[in-house]
Design a protein around this motif. Sequence first.
Motif, PDB file in Angstrom:
ATOM      1  N   GLY A   1      36.607  51.314  43.945  1.00 47.92           N
ATOM      2  CA  GLY A   1      35.920  51.690  42.725  1.00 47.92           C
ATOM      3  C   GLY A   1      36.834  52.663  42.005  1.00 47.92           C
ATOM      4  N   GLY A   2      36.702  53.949  42.355  1.00 52.03           N
ATOM      5  CA  GLY A   2      37.640  54.942  41.855  1.00 52.03           C
ATOM      6  C   GLY A   2      38.944  54.959  42.626  1.00 52.03           C
ATOM      7  N   GLY A   3      38.899  54.476  43.879  1.00 48.21           N
ATOM      8  CA  GLY A   3      40.122  54.369  44.674  1.00 48.21           C
ATOM      9  C   GLY A   3      40.270  55.362  45.804  1.00 48.21           C
TER      10      GLY A   3
ATOM     11  N   TYR B   1      34.207  44.667  37.076  1.00 42.28           N
ATOM     12  CA  TYR B   1      34.803  46.001  36.932  1.00 42.28           C
ATOM     13  C   TYR B   1      36.195  46.032  37.565  1.00 42.28           C
ATOM     14  CZ  TYR B   1      30.454  47.795  35.105  1.00 42.28           C
ATOM     15  OH  TYR B   1      29.357  48.019  34.304  1.00 42.28           O
ATOM     16  N   PRO B   2      37.167  45.340  36.929  1.00 43.14           N
ATOM     17  CA  PRO B   2      38.511  45.243  37.501  1.00 43.14           C
ATOM     18  C   PRO B   2      39.439  46.378  37.067  1.00 43.14           C
ATOM     19  CG  PRO B   2      38.373  43.837  35.588  1.00 43.14           C
ATOM     20  CD  PRO B   2      37.017  44.519  35.719  1.00 43.14           C
TER      21      PRO B   2
ATOM     22  N   VAL C   1      33.388  51.161  38.523  1.00 42.16           N
ATOM     23  CA  VAL C   1      34.052  52.312  37.903  1.00 42.16           C
ATOM     24  C   VAL C   1      34.961  51.810  36.786  1.00 42.16           C
ATOM     25  CG1 VAL C   1      35.691  54.209  38.300  1.00 42.16           C
ATOM     26  CG2 VAL C   1      33.958  53.662  40.023  1.00 42.16           C
ATOM     27  N   LYS C   2      34.761  52.330  35.591  1.00 39.81           N
ATOM     28  CA  LYS C   2      35.545  51.860  34.442  1.00 39.81           C
ATOM     29  C   LYS C   2      36.932  52.483  34.385  1.00 39.81           C
ATOM     30  CE  LYS C   2      31.831  50.493  31.299  1.00 39.81           C
ATOM     31  NZ  LYS C   2      31.296  50.589  29.928  1.00 39.81           N
ATOM     32  N   GLU C   3      37.078  53.692  34.900  1.00 42.03           N
ATOM     33  CA  GLU C   3      38.370  54.381  34.834  1.00 42.03           C
ATOM     34  C   GLU C   3      38.720  54.921  36.212  1.00 42.03           C
ATOM     35  OE1 GLU C   3      41.830  55.442  33.010  1.00 42.03           O
ATOM     36  OE2 GLU C   3      40.163  54.436  31.999  1.00 42.03           O
TER      37      GLU C   3
END
Length: 419
Positions: free
Chosen positions: A194-196, A223-224, A248-250
């Motif tokens: 998601g956020g990583g 959400y890639p 997560v968008k960013e």
Amino acid sequence: MHSLDRIEPLDAASPEFPVSIDDIRAAHARISPSIVRTPTLHSKTLSALSGADVWLKFENLQFTAAYKERGALNRLLMLDPAARAKGVIAASAGNHAQGLAYHGARLGVPVTIVMPRPTPTVKVMQTEGHGATVVLHGETFDDAYAHARTLEVERGLTFVHPFDEPDIIAGQGTVALEMMEDAPEIDTLIVPIGGGGLFSGMGTAARGIKPDVHLVGVQAELYPSMYDVIKNANLPCDGDTLAEGIAVKEPGLLTRRFVAALADDVVLVDERSLEQAVSLLLQIEKTVVEGAGAAGLAALLAHKAMFAGRKVGLVLCGGNIDMRLLANVLLRDLARSGRLARLRIRLQDRPGTLYNVARIFQEQGVNILELYHQRIFTTLPAKGLSLDVECEPRDEAHLARLMAALAQAGYDAARVELA
């Protein structure tokens, strides 16, 4: 902005890499007395289905049902006494909020969580139930995040990011430490992104233990965000995904460096694959996972050729799924496998018609669950009616025999398909 132009990827061997295997080992020593050492178990059935040798790490068995406790606890334990006394703040409507609230209460650290106003009441109540103060602000996560950063300064609180901090990443990496210790034969990890934060920590730990381990990240197709960064793509990030935990968008500025340095690949999975994986884990492993928690299995099954013959570790990273949503997922999976069906049959409005149709279902041994007549709101002639029959065949072949019997009896029957 989804581009590597903003920040250069780090080399995993570089001294600039902000989290090392030693940091993760230290985090594990710090948090292990207060978290569940969740099992890593081999799955014979999933191995047979996928063509790989599959191990599952059951992080959905943590007290708050998600791995997020690990990073949150490590971050809390790294605070100095003054920061502990003042308290911490975060923006989250999910597992990060639960983990931070639970361990904050346990350690006596005041926790404030800012959530968007539309957050489901059950999530607010769960977070408050762990002892946190919940502040509802704004309509979106971005609104809540901005307000949390304002309160951080106004109240002198410590902000705890859900993924983009070294102490958080180190805590999440302890998942891989345990996996590689419990199943050292694992040569491939598939990790949801998601956020990583989870991938960053697990990737660092796994490479520190086994330098040639294969690391693959997985994101929901809707959400890639990290995929865009790594592949230099520009796919849109939006939609209502089952895997809300990785929507997560960013991605983080720090975590994108880790992923760029560590990932052998990042793959995408669609909603149907996520639904199937959630259902399979309940049916086969008798364990409840949320959409994000099933993303690894979804990737394994959707990209079988990539993992064929490998010894694959999957982390079931969370189990917090709404029960009504879970019920819908399971019923939709039954429908797709032919064990639940809705047939739309055109009939003439005459006495005995329904009896004759029901007799065919009885002869074919198909159980009828629900019947829906439609006489008025239909495009059929006035003497016609539409009958929807919800029924329970054994499988696709059984359903096909029923459809053939209806056609042979002269009925116009069609299956109502799912998206």
